[in-house]
Enzyme design. Structure first.
Site, mmCIF file in Angstrom:
data_model
loop_
_atom_site.group_PDB
_atom_site.id
_atom_site.type_symbol
_atom_site.label_atom_id
_atom_site.label_comp_id
_atom_site.label_asym_id
_atom_site.label_seq_id
_atom_site.Cartn_x
_atom_site.Cartn_y
_atom_site.Cartn_z
ATOM 1 C CB ALA A 182 -43.361 20.742 31.346
ATOM 2 C CD GLU A 184 -47.960 15.428 28.518
ATOM 3 O OE1 GLU A 184 -47.023 15.698 29.289
ATOM 4 O OE2 GLU A 184 -47.786 14.975 27.378
ATOM 5 C CB THR A 212 -35.624 19.509 27.617
ATOM 6 O OG1 THR A 212 -35.599 19.291 29.012
ATOM 7 C CG2 THR A 212 -37.035 19.416 27.110
ATOM 8 C CG HIS A 214 -37.534 19.275 19.882
ATOM 9 N ND1 HIS A 214 -36.754 19.507 18.771
ATOM 10 C CD2 HIS A 214 -37.848 17.961 19.862
ATOM 11 C CE1 HIS A 214 -36.602 18.367 18.105
ATOM 12 N NE2 HIS A 214 -37.249 17.415 18.748
HETATM 13 C C1 DLZ Z 1 -39.917 14.530 26.640
HETATM 14 C C2 DLZ Z 1 -39.559 15.448 27.745
HETATM 15 C C3 DLZ Z 1 -38.242 15.930 27.843
HETATM 16 C C4 DLZ Z 1 -37.186 15.577 26.879
HETATM 17 N N1 DLZ Z 1 -37.887 16.722 28.871
HETATM 18 C C5 DLZ Z 1 -38.828 17.090 29.778
HETATM 19 C C6 DLZ Z 1 -38.482 17.946 30.863
HETATM 20 O O1 DLZ Z 1 -37.347 18.382 31.048
HETATM 21 N N2 DLZ Z 1 -39.470 18.283 31.717
HETATM 22 C C7 DLZ Z 1 -40.767 17.828 31.610
HETATM 23 O O2 DLZ Z 1 -41.633 18.186 32.412
HETATM 24 N N3 DLZ Z 1 -41.104 17.008 30.592
HETATM 25 C C8 DLZ Z 1 -40.176 16.626 29.691
HETATM 26 N N4 DLZ Z 1 -40.501 15.787 28.689
HETATM 27 C C9 DLZ Z 1 -41.864 15.194 28.673
HETATM 28 C C10 DLZ Z 1 -42.900 16.048 27.960
HETATM 29 O O3 DLZ Z 1 -43.238 17.154 28.752
HETATM 30 C C11 DLZ Z 1 -44.167 15.197 27.700
HETATM 31 O O4 DLZ Z 1 -44.641 14.699 28.914
HETATM 32 C C12 DLZ Z 1 -43.915 14.013 26.770
HETATM 33 O O5 DLZ Z 1 -43.312 14.451 25.592
HETATM 34 C C13 DLZ Z 1 -45.216 13.275 26.441
HETATM 35 O O6 DLZ Z 1 -46.120 14.119 25.752
#
Ligand code: DLZ
Length: 284
Positions: A182, A184, A212, A214
């Protein structure tokens, strides 16, 4: 006290009824609440404006069932394509009327005749509010979808594609961009919006609070970034990033118990693209 008008058209057979529903769907009619009582069934179609005309003297010599449209030629082309598929019906040519309009008639098997018409006066039937149509035909959309939680985001993507294609968008007019998570989404959405190739951007992702780190910070930044991209580029961005407590809740919103938010985002993008187009037309 008056709420609306209903015109009832009896279609000869159930097969013709289904075919007509296909046509009305393709023309972008908004579905109303239909009914089926076991002895008959009705499909309802809603229009933003209704009009009952009582006539005396010279009659306009047209079917009593009239559908006022914009872009009559495009509607004529769509109806001709439909008649070519179901030749039990006949479609006439577009012709000028004596009441400053152009009209063509669709004759259905049985006795039903439908007139499609467009006024030469652009202010005719001008609605009191600008509202978007739900037709995506001939329009290009982009979908940005996060790979994180793909079991859910894939379902959201199917929902968005369903909304776009059922509304007349061709698959080749839809650009799908997959991003890692998300976080990005805003950057990809902005890059796509800045190309000005798309009338709407659909953003899809899932953030799970429990899993997730933060969460609040990521969510705030994602929503702010998508909103900022929309405001600064002027291209509508539909927000389909789910924020859920649990995976189960997310699944419910991706096609199980609580609809499909990807579909809803797709419809919102279509509506907003149409509203933008109309507002631009009004301010010319
Ligand atoms: C790192 C991360 C975490 C912990 N949780 C989610 C999530 O629940 N949903 C999601 O779309 N992306 C998550 N990410 C990934 C971050 O959005 C991002 O892709 C990474 O930190 C790399 O920049």
């Amino acid at each position: 006290m008056i709420k609306g008008l209903t015109a009832v058209a009896q279609v000869a057979t159930e097969e013709a009824w289904s075919q007509l529903n296909e046509l009305f769907g393709a023309l972008g009619f908004e579905n109303g609440k239909g009914w089926d009582d076991g002895t008959g069934k009705g499909a309802a179609y809603l229009a933003p404006l209704g009009n009952l005309e009582l006539i005396t003297g010279r009659a306009p010599a047209v079917p009593t069932l009239l559908v006022e449209v914009t872009q009559l030629e495009a509607v004529h082309t769509a109806v001709k394509a439909w008649v070519a598929k179901y030749p039990a019906s006949q479609v006439g040519e577009v012709a000028a009327t004596h009441w400053n309009s152009r009209l063509f008639v669709l004759k259905l098997a049985g006795d039903v005749e439908l007139g499609f018409w467009e006024s030469e006066n652009p202010l005719h039937g001008k609605p009191v509010a600008i509202e978007g149509d739900l037709s995506a035909a001939g329009k290009k959309f982009a979908i940005v979808v996060a790979r994180w939680n793909a079991v859910i985001t894939d379902r959201l993507l199917q929902g968005s594609l369903d909304a776009l294609m059922r509304s007349g968008c061709k698959r080749e007019d839809i650009e799908i961009v997959r991003v890692p998570g998300a976080w990005e989404i805003p950057s990809a959405a902005r890059t796509l919006a800045e190309t000005k190739r798309f009338v709407g951007i659909i953003t899809l992702g899932v953030l799970l609070r429990g899993e997730t780190a933060h969460y609040e910070a990521i969510y705030n930044e994602v929503s702010r970034g998508i909103g900022q991209s929309q405001q600064e580029t002027g291209v509508p961005h539909a927000f389909g990033v789910l924020t859920c407590e649990t995976l189960e809740q997310a699944l419910d919103r991706a096609g199980l118990k609580a609809g499909n938010k990807g579909f809803e985002a797709g419809i919102a993008a279509i509506e907003m693209a149409s509203i933008q187009e109309k507002i631009a037309g009004v301010s010319k």
